[in-house]
Design a protein around this motif. Sequence first.
Motif, mmCIF file in Angstrom:
data_model
loop_
_atom_site.group_PDB
_atom_site.id
_atom_site.type_symbol
_atom_site.label_atom_id
_atom_site.label_comp_id
_atom_site.label_asym_id
_atom_site.label_seq_id
_atom_site.Cartn_x
_atom_site.Cartn_y
_atom_site.Cartn_z
ATOM 1 N N ALA A 229 0.836 -1.212 0.000
ATOM 2 C CA ALA A 229 0.000 0.000 0.000
ATOM 3 C C ALA A 229 0.870 1.261 0.000
ATOM 4 C CB ALA A 229 -0.928 -0.003 1.211
ATOM 5 N N HIS A 230 2.033 1.205 0.657
ATOM 6 C CA HIS A 230 2.925 2.381 0.656
ATOM 7 C C HIS A 230 3.482 2.650 -0.739
ATOM 8 C CE1 HIS A 230 2.766 1.636 4.943
ATOM 9 N NE2 HIS A 230 3.165 2.880 5.117
ATOM 10 N N ILE A 231 3.782 1.588 -1.459
ATOM 11 C CA ILE A 231 4.295 1.768 -2.820
ATOM 12 C C ILE A 231 3.192 2.364 -3.693
ATOM 13 C CG2 ILE A 231 5.210 0.566 -4.844
ATOM 14 C CD1 ILE A 231 6.567 -1.383 -2.895
ATOM 15 N N ASP A 232 1.980 1.824 -3.556
ATOM 16 C CA ASP A 232 0.844 2.362 -4.329
ATOM 17 C C ASP A 232 0.619 3.834 -3.973
ATOM 18 O OD1 ASP A 232 0.568 -0.166 -5.331
ATOM 19 O OD2 ASP A 232 -1.181 -0.700 -4.125
ATOM 20 N N ALA A 288 -11.688 -1.941 9.675
ATOM 21 C CA ALA A 288 -11.567 -0.947 8.596
ATOM 22 C C ALA A 288 -12.609 -1.164 7.517
ATOM 23 C CB ALA A 288 -10.184 -1.063 7.958
ATOM 24 N N ASP A 289 -13.113 -0.063 7.003
ATOM 25 C CA ASP A 289 -13.724 -0.083 5.680
ATOM 26 C C ASP A 289 -12.613 0.426 4.755
ATOM 27 O OD1 ASP A 289 -14.858 0.651 3.254
ATOM 28 O OD2 ASP A 289 -16.816 1.019 4.165
ATOM 29 N N ALA A 290 -12.039 -0.468 3.958
ATOM 30 C CA ALA A 290 -10.902 -0.082 3.114
ATOM 31 C C ALA A 290 -11.319 0.122 1.656
ATOM 32 C CB ALA A 290 -9.790 -1.123 3.232
ATOM 33 N N THR A 291 -12.589 0.434 1.457
ATOM 34 C CA THR A 291 -13.097 0.632 0.092
ATOM 35 C C THR A 291 -12.381 1.781 -0.619
ATOM 36 O OG1 THR A 291 -15.229 0.001 0.991
ATOM 37 C CG2 THR A 291 -15.240 0.914 -1.217
ATOM 38 N N TRP A 299 -5.582 -1.000 -4.508
ATOM 39 C CA TRP A 299 -4.919 -1.888 -3.541
ATOM 40 C C TRP A 299 -5.924 -2.866 -2.931
ATOM 41 C CZ3 TRP A 299 -6.035 -2.399 1.721
ATOM 42 C CH2 TRP A 299 -5.097 -3.112 2.488
ATOM 43 N N THR A 300 -5.549 -4.133 -2.878
ATOM 44 C CA THR A 300 -6.383 -5.098 -2.140
ATOM 45 C C THR A 300 -5.486 -5.983 -1.296
ATOM 46 O OG1 THR A 300 -6.574 -6.085 -4.340
ATOM 47 C CG2 THR A 300 -8.632 -5.807 -3.101
ATOM 48 N N PRO A 301 -5.883 -6.244 -0.065
ATOM 49 C CA PRO A 301 -5.059 -7.114 0.787
ATOM 50 C C PRO A 301 -5.068 -8.550 0.265
ATOM 51 C CG PRO A 301 -7.090 -6.494 1.922
ATOM 52 C CD PRO A 301 -7.069 -5.740 0.643
ATOM 53 N N GLN A 302 -3.921 -9.217 0.401
ATOM 54 C CA GLN A 302 -3.774 -10.580 -0.126
ATOM 55 C C GLN A 302 -3.864 -11.663 0.959
ATOM 56 O OE1 GLN A 302 -2.971 -11.055 -3.576
ATOM 57 N NE2 GLN A 302 -3.514 -8.894 -3.556
#
Length: 322
Positions: A229-232, A288-291, A299-302
Amino acid sequence: MILVTGGAGYIGAHTNKALNQAGYETVVVDNLVKGYEDFVKWGHFENYNFGSKDLREVFEKYDIDGVLHFGAFSSVAESVELPQKYFKNNYKNTINLLQIMREFGVNKFILSSTAAVYGNPEKVPITEDQELKPINPYGHSKFITEKALEREAAKGDFNYVALRYFNAAGCDFDCEIGELHEPETHLIPLVLDAAIGRRDSISIFGTDYNTPDGTCVRDYIHVNDLAKAHIDAYEYLCNENESNVFNLGNGKGFSVKEVIDMVKKVTGKDFPVKLDERREGDPDILIADATKIKDKLGWTPQYDLETIVESAWNWHKKIYQD
Ligand code: UDP
């Protein structure tokens, strides 16, 4: 060149590795009060306090394009005991860094913020637009740092992303780096300590919370998902002339009891679990709501909780058993 403060610490080191693997050049700045020089296996290393005026020397030596700012103290419990320590390091020292960035014309900044800025949220999952009402000094120190960034960006020629981490957990799959805090206060490594026999039992802090099983519910997110996420976010700052704030979580909650059960399943070990008093400063539920980050940065968590615990267990075995 990207400056990574706190790059010898847990999340900073994982992100520093990911940045180098993605082809970025980095210089880690860390005073090794909490970090480990051994964790800086990629990029350059400079031993400085990011709150020191001497930090200018780093900006003179390297051609810095942007700053990823992990350097901070992050224990909720300690912040309740020593609030000044948290406001000084997390807030005041960050202002020093921002001043030096302005002097050198460096205008891209990513802050490690936290779900603790929400306090006891009015509704879960939490969206970024909820009112920020931190209930402990750690959360408050990050809240005012976010506000300082908002003002800085309003002045112009400066953009930032504040990433509000939920519960960072898990370790590098190659076990080159991992989670190591002294003293350790985080749930997963402490439960793993019980599994590996470094402690006799694990204590659950509070069983009367307003949650399905009475223990606190948290959103655990793999540190490599955070790193990505930091790279994105950095690429977003390079491509768009705007600032933003994003939640970083899996969007799923697990209670303390469920985490302990997962550790027992993954490790195959049993150990005593004690029911203890509440720890001051802990909200009931943080999910979290990470929408927003999914929509804006793609970004989506893997990784799920089982993978998080497996990777942390592998690291634990490497440092305490091998
Ligand atoms: N916790 C617990 N026993 C421990 C350590 C933590 O019950 O030995 C609980 C803590 O009260 C919180 C959750 O586990 O509800 C996660 O705590 P941690 O310190 O890992 O992260 P935090 O949510 O404070 O950032």
